[in-house]
Structures are given as structure tokens and as C-alpha cells.
Motif scaffolding. Structure first.
Motif, PDB file in Angstrom:
ATOM      1  N   LEU A 119     -23.996  47.368 -15.291  1.00 51.41           N
ATOM      2  CA  LEU A 119     -22.766  46.740 -15.159  1.00 51.41           C
ATOM      3  C   LEU A 119     -22.942  45.235 -14.807  1.00 51.41           C
ATOM      4  CD1 LEU A 119     -20.859  49.211 -12.761  1.00 51.41           C
ATOM      5  CD2 LEU A 119     -20.620  48.770 -15.230  1.00 51.41           C
ATOM      6  N   ILE A 120     -22.208  44.304 -15.240  1.00 52.81           N
ATOM      7  CA  ILE A 120     -22.370  43.190 -14.732  1.00 52.81           C
ATOM      8  C   ILE A 120     -22.122  42.583 -13.402  1.00 52.81           C
ATOM      9  CG2 ILE A 120     -21.434  40.619 -15.287  1.00 52.81           C
ATOM     10  CD1 ILE A 120     -20.590  41.778 -17.945  1.00 52.81           C
ATOM     11  N   LEU A 121     -23.168  42.176 -12.782  1.00 50.53           N
ATOM     12  CA  LEU A 121     -23.074  41.894 -11.442  1.00 50.53           C
ATOM     13  C   LEU A 121     -22.235  40.670 -11.083  1.00 50.53           C
ATOM     14  CD1 LEU A 121     -23.787  43.020  -8.653  1.00 50.53           C
ATOM     15  CD2 LEU A 121     -26.083  41.846  -8.838  1.00 50.53           C
ATOM     16  N   ASP A 122     -22.834  39.629 -11.705  1.00 45.67           N
ATOM     17  CA  ASP A 122     -22.091  38.499 -11.838  1.00 45.67           C
ATOM     18  C   ASP A 122     -22.329  37.616 -12.672  1.00 45.67           C
ATOM     19  OD1 ASP A 122     -20.706  36.320 -10.537  1.00 45.67           O
ATOM     20  OD2 ASP A 122     -21.900  36.119  -8.570  1.00 45.67           O
ATOM     21  N   VAL A 123     -21.670  36.304 -12.987  1.00 43.86           N
ATOM     22  CA  VAL A 123     -21.611  35.413 -14.077  1.00 43.86           C
ATOM     23  C   VAL A 123     -21.695  34.033 -13.424  1.00 43.86           C
ATOM     24  CG1 VAL A 123     -20.750  34.793 -16.132  1.00 43.86           C
ATOM     25  CG2 VAL A 123     -20.620  37.060 -15.351  1.00 43.86           C
ATOM     26  N   GLY A 124     -22.510  33.028 -13.992  1.00 47.54           N
ATOM     27  CA  GLY A 124     -22.153  31.612 -13.526  1.00 47.54           C
ATOM     28  C   GLY A 124     -23.270  30.683 -13.720  1.00 47.54           C
ATOM     29  N   THR A 125     -23.424  29.921 -12.687  1.00 39.37           N
ATOM     30  CA  THR A 125     -24.521  28.919 -12.987  1.00 39.37           C
ATOM     31  C   THR A 125     -25.980  29.609 -12.795  1.00 39.37           C
ATOM     32  OG1 THR A 125     -24.674  28.263 -10.778  1.00 39.37           O
ATOM     33  CG2 THR A 125     -23.186  27.206 -12.156  1.00 39.37           C
ATOM     34  N   LEU A 126     -26.973  28.857 -13.066  1.00 41.10           N
ATOM     35  CA  LEU A 126     -28.401  29.514 -12.870  1.00 41.10           C
ATOM     36  C   LEU A 126     -28.431  29.621 -11.465  1.00 41.10           C
ATOM     37  CD1 LEU A 126     -30.261  27.259 -15.654  1.00 41.10           C
ATOM     38  CD2 LEU A 126     -29.858  29.578 -15.406  1.00 41.10           C
ATOM     39  N   GLN A 127     -28.243  28.426 -10.808  1.00 45.06           N
ATOM     40  CA  GLN A 127     -28.395  28.265  -9.266  1.00 45.06           C
ATOM     41  C   GLN A 127     -27.718  29.714  -8.795  1.00 45.06           C
ATOM     42  OE1 GLN A 127     -26.912  24.730  -7.459  1.00 45.06           O
ATOM     43  NE2 GLN A 127     -27.832  25.244  -5.568  1.00 45.06           N
ATOM     44  N   ALA A 128     -26.441  30.020  -9.073  1.00 46.64           N
ATOM     45  CA  ALA A 128     -25.797  31.170  -8.477  1.00 46.64           C
ATOM     46  C   ALA A 128     -26.455  32.417  -8.790  1.00 46.64           C
ATOM     47  CB  ALA A 128     -24.233  31.105  -8.740  1.00 46.64           C
ATOM     48  N   MET A 129     -27.112  32.419  -9.895  1.00 47.88           N
ATOM     49  CA  MET A 129     -27.410  33.704 -10.226  1.00 47.88           C
ATOM     50  C   MET A 129     -28.719  34.091  -9.525  1.00 47.88           C
ATOM     51  SD  MET A 129     -25.414  35.271 -11.963  1.00 47.88           S
ATOM     52  CE  MET A 129     -23.934  34.210 -10.909  1.00 47.88           C
ATOM     53  N   GLN A 130     -29.465  32.885  -9.171  1.00 51.71           N
ATOM     54  CA  GLN A 130     -30.956  32.963  -8.554  1.00 51.71           C
ATOM     55  C   GLN A 130     -30.819  33.966  -7.278  1.00 51.71           C
ATOM     56  OE1 GLN A 130     -33.797  32.449  -9.339  1.00 51.71           O
ATOM     57  NE2 GLN A 130     -35.088  32.453  -7.411  1.00 51.71           N
ATOM     58  N   ALA A 131     -29.606  33.733  -6.689  1.00 51.54           N
ATOM     59  CA  ALA A 131     -29.317  34.641  -5.323  1.00 51.54           C
ATOM     60  C   ALA A 131     -29.465  36.061  -5.697  1.00 51.54           C
ATOM     61  CB  ALA A 131     -28.064  34.223  -4.832  1.00 51.54           C
ATOM     62  N   TYR A 132     -29.557  36.639  -6.930  1.00 46.47           N
ATOM     63  CA  TYR A 132     -29.733  37.912  -7.142  1.00 46.47           C
ATOM     64  C   TYR A 132     -31.210  38.365  -7.828  1.00 46.47           C
ATOM     65  CZ  TYR A 132     -24.381  37.650  -7.159  1.00 46.47           C
ATOM     66  OH  TYR A 132     -23.111  37.169  -6.687  1.00 46.47           O
ATOM     67  N   LYS A 133     -31.985  37.324  -7.714  1.00 41.77           N
ATOM     68  CA  LYS A 133     -33.422  37.683  -8.155  1.00 41.77           C
ATOM     69  C   LYS A 133     -34.169  38.406  -7.122  1.00 41.77           C
ATOM     70  CE  LYS A 133     -37.348  35.660 -10.329  1.00 41.77           C
ATOM     71  NZ  LYS A 133     -38.285  36.262  -9.322  1.00 41.77           N
ATOM     72  N   GLY A 134     -34.738  39.515  -7.441  1.00 43.14           N
ATOM     73  CA  GLY A 134     -35.772  40.062  -6.519  1.00 43.14           C
ATOM     74  C   GLY A 134     -37.011  40.387  -7.072  1.00 43.14           C
ATOM     75  N   PRO A 135     -37.818  40.858  -6.560  1.00 42.17           N
ATOM     76  CA  PRO A 135     -39.360  41.467  -7.036  1.00 42.17           C
ATOM     77  C   PRO A 135     -39.216  42.233  -8.371  1.00 42.17           C
ATOM     78  CG  PRO A 135     -39.303  41.623  -4.681  1.00 42.17           C
ATOM     79  CD  PRO A 135     -37.732  41.462  -4.767  1.00 42.17           C
ATOM     80  N   GLY A 136     -37.899  43.069  -8.251  1.00 45.23           N
ATOM     81  CA  GLY A 136     -38.154  44.064  -9.491  1.00 45.23           C
ATOM     82  C   GLY A 136     -37.120  43.539 -10.470  1.00 45.23           C
ATOM     83  N   THR A 137     -36.518  42.225 -10.496  1.00 44.08           N
ATOM     84  CA  THR A 137     -35.685  41.698 -11.406  1.00 44.08           C
ATOM     85  C   THR A 137     -36.315  41.164 -12.845  1.00 44.08           C
ATOM     86  OG1 THR A 137     -34.021  40.836  -9.753  1.00 44.08           O
ATOM     87  CG2 THR A 137     -33.822  40.105 -11.951  1.00 44.08           C
ATOM     88  N   THR A 138     -35.694  41.895 -13.955  1.00 45.33           N
ATOM     89  CA  THR A 138     -36.241  41.412 -15.033  1.00 45.33           C
ATOM     90  C   THR A 138     -35.590  40.090 -15.530  1.00 45.33           C
ATOM     91  OG1 THR A 138     -36.980  43.626 -15.903  1.00 45.33           O
ATOM     92  CG2 THR A 138     -36.591  41.958 -17.427  1.00 45.33           C
ATOM     93  N   GLU A 149     -13.032  47.325 -18.965  1.00 43.61           N
ATOM     94  CA  GLU A 149     -14.582  47.500 -18.929  1.00 43.61           C
ATOM     95  C   GLU A 149     -15.339  46.923 -20.085  1.00 43.61           C
ATOM     96  OE1 GLU A 149     -12.028  50.288 -19.603  1.00 43.61           O
ATOM     97  OE2 GLU A 149     -11.798  50.472 -17.274  1.00 43.61           O
ATOM     98  N   LYS A 150     -14.586  46.542 -20.951  1.00 47.29           N
ATOM     99  CA  LYS A 150     -15.443  46.148 -22.165  1.00 47.29           C
ATOM    100  C   LYS A 150     -14.633  44.547 -22.624  1.00 47.29           C
ATOM    101  CE  LYS A 150     -16.626  50.400 -24.054  1.00 47.29           C
ATOM    102  NZ  LYS A 150     -16.539  51.318 -25.015  1.00 47.29           N
ATOM    103  N   GLY A 151     -15.342  44.011 -23.590  1.00 47.18           N
ATOM    104  CA  GLY A 151     -14.799  42.697 -24.306  1.00 47.18           C
ATOM    105  C   GLY A 151     -14.995  41.369 -23.664  1.00 47.18           C
ATOM    106  N   SER A 152     -15.666  41.213 -22.513  1.00 46.30           N
ATOM    107  CA  SER A 152     -15.802  40.150 -22.058  1.00 46.30           C
ATOM    108  C   SER A 152     -16.993  40.062 -20.992  1.00 46.30           C
ATOM    109  CB  SER A 152     -14.438  39.396 -21.292  1.00 46.30           C
ATOM    110  OG  SER A 152     -14.189  40.180 -20.209  1.00 46.30           O
ATOM    111  N   ILE A 153     -17.573  38.883 -20.606  1.00 51.25           N
ATOM    112  CA  ILE A 153     -18.777  39.057 -19.635  1.00 51.25           C
ATOM    113  C   ILE A 153     -18.215  38.546 -18.399  1.00 51.25           C
ATOM    114  CG2 ILE A 153     -21.051  37.941 -19.118  1.00 51.25           C
ATOM    115  CD1 ILE A 153     -21.359  37.701 -22.198  1.00 51.25           C
ATOM    116  N   GLU A 154     -17.845  39.570 -17.556  1.00 53.68           N
ATOM    117  CA  GLU A 154     -16.995  39.484 -16.381  1.00 53.68           C
ATOM    118  C   GLU A 154     -17.621  40.428 -15.187  1.00 53.68           C
ATOM    119  OE1 GLU A 154     -12.824  38.129 -16.344  1.00 53.68           O
ATOM    120  OE2 GLU A 154     -12.872  39.309 -18.219  1.00 53.68           O
ATOM    121  N   PRO A 155     -17.911  40.103 -14.214  1.00 49.26           N
ATOM    122  CA  PRO A 155     -18.299  40.920 -12.849  1.00 49.26           C
ATOM    123  C   PRO A 155     -17.514  42.271 -12.780  1.00 49.26           C
ATOM    124  CG  PRO A 155     -17.921  38.756 -12.140  1.00 49.26           C
ATOM    125  CD  PRO A 155     -17.513  38.703 -13.445  1.00 49.26           C
ATOM    126  N   GLY A 156     -18.143  43.371 -13.049  1.00 45.36           N
ATOM    127  CA  GLY A 156     -17.589  44.564 -12.997  1.00 45.36           C
ATOM    128  C   GLY A 156     -17.550  45.514 -14.375  1.00 45.36           C
TER     129      GLY A 156
END
Length: 620
Positions: free
Chosen positions: A56-75, A522-529
Motif C-alpha cells: 500500500l502507499i504509505l505516503d506521497v510528497g517531497t523527498l525530505q518528507a519521505m526520508q522519515a520513512y527510510k529504515g535499514p530494510g527500505t529498498t 483503492e486504485k487510480g491515483s497515487i495517494e496514501p492508503g
């Protein structure tokens, strides 16, 4: 304090804040970045990165905002400048018949094939016969996609010309519209069609000039019944293989949701079995013929997928093919086929009673109904039936769909808006048959308004676009190009006022067909959830010359975060260690300081975005 010291403190503070956020934020499985993200969401049309978790799409936004979701196992997936869009939602096609297309002799004309005349058609069939070792096992030569409008002879082949390929093996070739076909003498014999055979209801057996001997060309129900008699010999394994082949072709063109637009109660269990066995990678919504088995539809219809498969509703077919002159018009064709009367306007494949009864049943039971209506008279019949049923049962959110609507009048578009009918249009006709419609079917005036997307938008309506494969090849970029440019094979622009912009055309392939299927949440756009259903294109379609849209390529197709199709060596994925992240911080700081010293501005090159770009992508 020096400027460099201030810079270092700002970057250090920023990194500490982001590090703190990372401890509290949910970690993503994937972060997509490094290219334009076209979300198809009006609230946030574009983004820099997308985080994905558990499909599922967790979040969408700036590179800076998405960095908060990056962990050791993130691809981390670096798009390398390519464009990320929602996966395409197939508004109307026939997944099973696409498999037939994939396993048949390719009789398409350029640019999708090499058949230009009857001689090259014959040679293609002969070559296919030589190459297909299983032809003798199946006992049938099958060809798909010939188009009399593109043949040098400007006519259909006949049984004698197919007999020249083989007199002993039955041959069936299918017109690109899938509403007409030609059989050789052996196939006619096996189908039980002779001089004495009358035209079936809703179909025509064409005869040799001056006589009653069938010439091999069969229209509508005459053709469908003859094909069914041959295809009925397929085993369940062969039927499933055709279905899987069709879905495989769809995903190569970026479709994460497909459709089988006219199934039967006999074929649905076989397709479901393939899905249950894990043989399909995309979702497939199936619509069962409403005239064949309504009880089956009522028992199995569902808004939810099981193993990527669901019976979504019912299908009604009122008329035939506009390019094949079997669409049911409200006026005579501009230049009807040779041997037809000047007042010929096509015909309905069903009776008015069948149309009204089918629509009434669907509205009464709140079952979504997709209706094939090409000619003006066919659309009149459908809209009248919908108005009657709507007045009887009240306006509810049923999303009845008019499929094709090639020859819609302007007043009919207004009626579609008033009756809450969802139009799924076929702008690819402007490329494949635009010249033919201009010169033969409707004439130069009415041809400008086939697939009237401009009129639909005047009413503020959503619409979807489709390829109706195997009628046309399921080339998503051809769909996009035709909707935007309306350029014909000859280079003419057919109906410039009916053109729409690229973003509108993309919505008609993503969020609007998702709405058509009751799947817009559920589909058709890139949005959280929403589902992480994506397509990666070689370039941003909003930034290229519209005349070059057909040159764009599908690089990857992703379903629920899982790669299901990829060009060779398409994208690079990286797992970044903490040490690598620190090194990139240092590299970025040096780069930023250098740029700032040259410009005198700490905001050079959008600093925060550049910082996150360095963190996620790295400097090589």
C-alpha cells in the motif's frame, strides 16, 4: 559567525530533526524517487517521492518528507528521471480474447503487423501454419486482426482465397473489430453453413454475387456461433492458458487492472481457476453476458477481488462494429459496402425488448451493466431503457456504462449527463479507422465527432478510454496519443475540437476508469492508503511533444508494490547503509556549500529537495 558555520549548523539541525522523525515514523518497504511522480490526484498533482508499505502507499510528497520513512530494510528505487504514474486501469477489453490474439497468426496491418493485401495475408497464414507444430493437434488455422479498410483491395477476403492456403484444414480469420470473420470452405462445412442456411437473428451470412452460396464472410451472430463451435473444442487447460496469455500482454503495457468484457458462465470458472492457482499477476474484473445467465451473475457478482479476480457485473451488446458497417445507426451509412442498399444503416444484434428487460433487471438488482452501443440508434435504445428503469427504481449509484459510443450525437451526450451514465469511449478509432470513418462510414462532417471526448468534458463528465483488445492492440501509449492528438494513419487530425490535454487523457486511463469500476478508493491515483499499483514510463508524458507520445515506453509495471513486468535492466534499486547515508550527507554538504558560495544564497537549487535527493540517490 561565518556563513559556512551557519550552513553547517542548519544542516546538522535538519539532519537531527529528520533522524528523530525516522525513529517515530513507520518504516517503508520501498521509497520511489528520482523522477517525476504524476499522482492523478487533484489535491496533489505531482510529487517527488512515494513511500510504500505492505503493498500500500504509505505516503506521497517531497523527498525530505519521505526520508522519515527510510529504515535499514527500505529498498530505494531510483527512477533515474523516468516517470511514475498510477497503474493503468483497463476500462474495456477482453482478456480471454487477447490470449486468442497472442496465440493466432498476426494479420494486423502496419504499424502492428505486416498484412497490406490479401496476398500478404495468405502468406502470413501459410508461414504460421509451417511454424505452429500444434496446429494439427488443434485442427484449426486461426488468424487475427485483418482489416478490410487497410487492405489494398478494400474488401474482405473470401473462402476461395482462404482455400488457397488450405482446403483440408479449417481456417478462421477474425476481423480486427472481432465482429466479422471469414471461414474457408472446410470451416464453413464444419460449422454447418451451406446454401440452405438462413441468416441467424442478429447476424448475416454474406453470399457470392448473384447467388446464395456463402462467400465465407460472416457478420455478428453468424460469426460468433461459428467460432464458438470451434473454440468449444478447447480443453480447460487451453482456455486457462489463453486467459493467462491475455493478462500477460496487458501488464506489458502498464495495466495493473484488466477486464474481460463479455464472459459466459462456462468460462468464468475456468478463469477463476487460473487466478486461484496464482497464474495471473493483475486484477481482472469480469462482466458476464446478461442474456446468457442472469442467475449466475446475481450469485457471483462482487465488489471484492479473490485472488485478483471478480465478477463485476453484466454485459449487454446492442449492435456491432462501426468500421465493419454493423453498428446500428439512426441514418444511412455515408458509403455502404458494395451490394448494400443506399438506405442501409446497420442493425441491432438484440431486440428492443431484450434491451429494456436487461436494463430493468440490472437496475432492479443494483448490478452494474456495461452496454456496447456504437451507432446512434443503439445509443438511443440504451438511453431510453435507462431512463425508463431509472424512473421506475429511482436514481442510485449504479454507474451504468456506455461502451464505445463511436457515433454519439451531441444531444445524446447531454442525455448521458442527465441520466448519470458513465461513458467509456474509444478514441483509438481516430488513429486506426479515422480515415475510414471520414471516407466511408459517416463522412467528413460526422467523422470529426467520433469518440466525442470534447463534448463529454463540456458537460463536466468523467470518462474512460479503452483499447478494446483484441480489437486494437492493448498499447496504452497509443490510447494516450489518440486521445490527445486524434491523429489518423494518414496524418489528418480528426475533430480538433474533441482533443483533450495530456493530464485529462491520463485520468481517463487511471482514476476515472477506477471510478467506473467502483474502485476509486483503492486504485487510480497515487495517494496514501491506496494500492501500490504503478507504471513507470520512459519519459514524463506531460513534458514531451504530444506528437511523440507513442514513442514512450512502459519500463515497469508494479502490482501491490511487486514488480510484475520490467524491460531489461530498467531501474536500479539500492539499500543504503547508515554509513553510506552519512557519506552522502558529507558529499551533499560540500556540494551545497560550493554552490552557495558561488551564488551567495543558501537557498540555491532548492536546498532541502537537493539534500533529500542526495540522501536517497547518492552521488556516484
Amino acid at each position: 559567525m561565518s556563513f559556512k558555520s551557519i550552513l553547517k549548523m542548519c544542516v546538522l539541525a535538519s539532519s537531527m530533526v529528520m533522524a528523530g522523525s525516522a525513529w517515530t515514523a513507520e518504516m517503508a518497504d520501498q521509497i520511489w524517487m528520482g523522477g517525476p511522480v504524476l499522482t492523478m490526484s487533484d489535491s496533489q498533482p505531482a510529487a517527488q517521492a512515494v513511500a510504500v508499505k505492505d503493498g500500500l502507499i504509505l505516503d506521497v510528497g517531497t523527498l525530505q518528507a519521505m526520508q522519515a520513512y527510510k529504515g535499514p530494510g527500505t529498498t530505494v528505487i531510483d527512477l533515474q528521471g523516468k516517470a511514475l504514474l498510477p497503474g493503468f486501469v483497463d476500462a474495456h477489453s477482453h482478456a480471454f480474447m487477447i490470449g486468442v490474439q497472442a496465440m493466432s497468426a498476426n494479420l494486423l496491418s502496419p504499424p502492428d503487423g505486416a498484412v497490406k493485401d490479401i496476398q500478404s495475408l495468405q502468406e502470413t497464414l501459410r508461414q504460421w501454419l509451417l511454424e505452429q507444430s500444434k496446429t494439427r493437434e488443434v485442427g484449426l488455422i486461426l488468424g487475427f486482426g485483418y482489416d478490410d479498410a487497410q487492405l489494398a483491395e478494400q474488401r474482405h477476403p473470401n473462402r476461395h482465397e482462404l482455400d488457397a492456403v488450405s482446403e483440408s484444414v479449417p481456417i478462421i480469420i477474425i476481423h480486427q473489430s472481432s465482429h466479422i470473420g471469414v471461414l474457408n470452405s472446410k470451416a464453413l462445412e464444419m460449422a454447418g453453413i451451406s446454401v440452405q442456411t438462413p441468416n441467424p437473428a442478429g447476424g448475416v451470412i454474406r453470399r457470392e454475387e448473384g447467388g446464395t452460396q456463402p462467400n465465407g464472410v460472416l457478420e455478428e451472430m453468424a460469426f460468433f456461433s461459428s467460432v464458438a463451435s470451434q473454440m468449444g473444442k478447447l480443453t480447460s487447460e487451453q482456455v486457462q492458458a489463453l486467459f493467462v496469455a491475455g493478462t500477460d500482454l496487458l501488464k506489458r503495457y502498464g495495466y495493473t487492472t484488466g477486464q474481460e468484457g463479455r464472459a459466459t458462465s462456462d468460462t468464468v470458472p475456468l478463469m477463476q481457476a487460473a487466478a486461484t492457482a496464482g497464474k495471473i499477476d493483475i486484477d481482472v474484473a469480469v462482466y458476464v453476458d446478461v442474456l446468457q445467465d442472469r442467475d449466475f451473475i446475481a450469485r457471483h457478482v462482487s465488489r471484492h477481488y479473490t485472488d485478483g479476480f471478480r465478477v463485476a457485473g453484466a454485459k449487454l451488446t446492442i449492435d456491432g462494429s462501426p468500421q465493419g458497417f454493423t453498428a446500428y445507426r439512426d441514418r444511412p451509412y455515408y458509403r455502404p459496402p458494395e451490394g448494400y442498399r443506399a438506405d442501409y444503416r446497420g442493425y441491432a444484434a438484440v431486440t428492443p425488448d431484450q434491451v429494456f428487460e436487461s436494463v430493468d433487471w440490472a437496475f432492479k438488482n443494483d448490478i452494474q451493466l456495461l452496454t456496447h452501443a456504437n451507432g446512434e440508434a443503439a445509443s438511443d435504445l440504451l438511453l431510453a431503457a435507462i431512463k425508463t428503469a431509472r424512473d421506475k427504481y429511482g436514481p442510485r449509484d449504479r454507474r451504468a456504462v456506455l461502451i464505445h459510443g463511436q457515433f454519439l450525437r451531441r444531444d445524446q451526450v447531454a442525455a448521458i449527463a442527465a441520466l448519470d451514465v458513465f461513458p467509456s469511449l474509444f478514441p483509438m478509432h481516430t488513429f486506426y479507422w479515422g480515415d475510414w470513418h471520414r471516407d466511408r462510414t459517416v463522412g467528413p462532417v460526422n467523422a470529426d465527432n467520433i469518440s466525442p471526448t470534447g463534448w463529454v468534458r463540456e458537460h463536466g463528465l468523467m470518462f474512460s478510454t479503452h483499447h478494446d483488445a483484441p480489437v486494437a492492440f492493448p498499447d496504452s501509449m497509443r490510447v494516450l496519443s489518440a486521445t490527445v492528438t486524434r491523429r489518423t494513419r494518414s496524418g489528418d487530425i480528426l475533430g480538433p475540437d474533441q482533443r483533450v490535454d495530456v493530464v485529462t487523457a491520463l485520468k481517463a486511463m487511471t482514476i476515472w476508469p477506477a471510478f467506473q469500476h467502483f474502485e476509486e478508493k483503492e486504485k487510480g491515483s497515487i495517494e496514501p492508503g491506496k494500492l501500490a499499483d504503478f507504471v513507470v514510463l520512459s519519459q514524463d508524458p506531460t513534458s514531451v511533444d504530444p506528437e511523440q507520445l507513442t514513442s514512450l515506453q512502459v519500463v515497469q509495471t508494479i502490482k501491490r508494490g511487486k514488480l510484475i513486468y520490467e524491460q531489461d535492466g530498467a531501474l536500479e534499486t539500492k539499500r543504503l547503509s547508515q554509513a553510506q547515508t552519512g557519506q552522502m550527507f558529507s558529499r551533499f554538504l560540500n556540494e551545497w556549500q560550493h554552490q552557495a558560495s558561488e551564488t551567495g544564497s543558501a537557498e540555491h537549487a532548492h536546498g532541502p529537495e537537493l539534500l533529500m535527493g542526495a540522501l536517497l540517490r547518492g552521488f556516484e
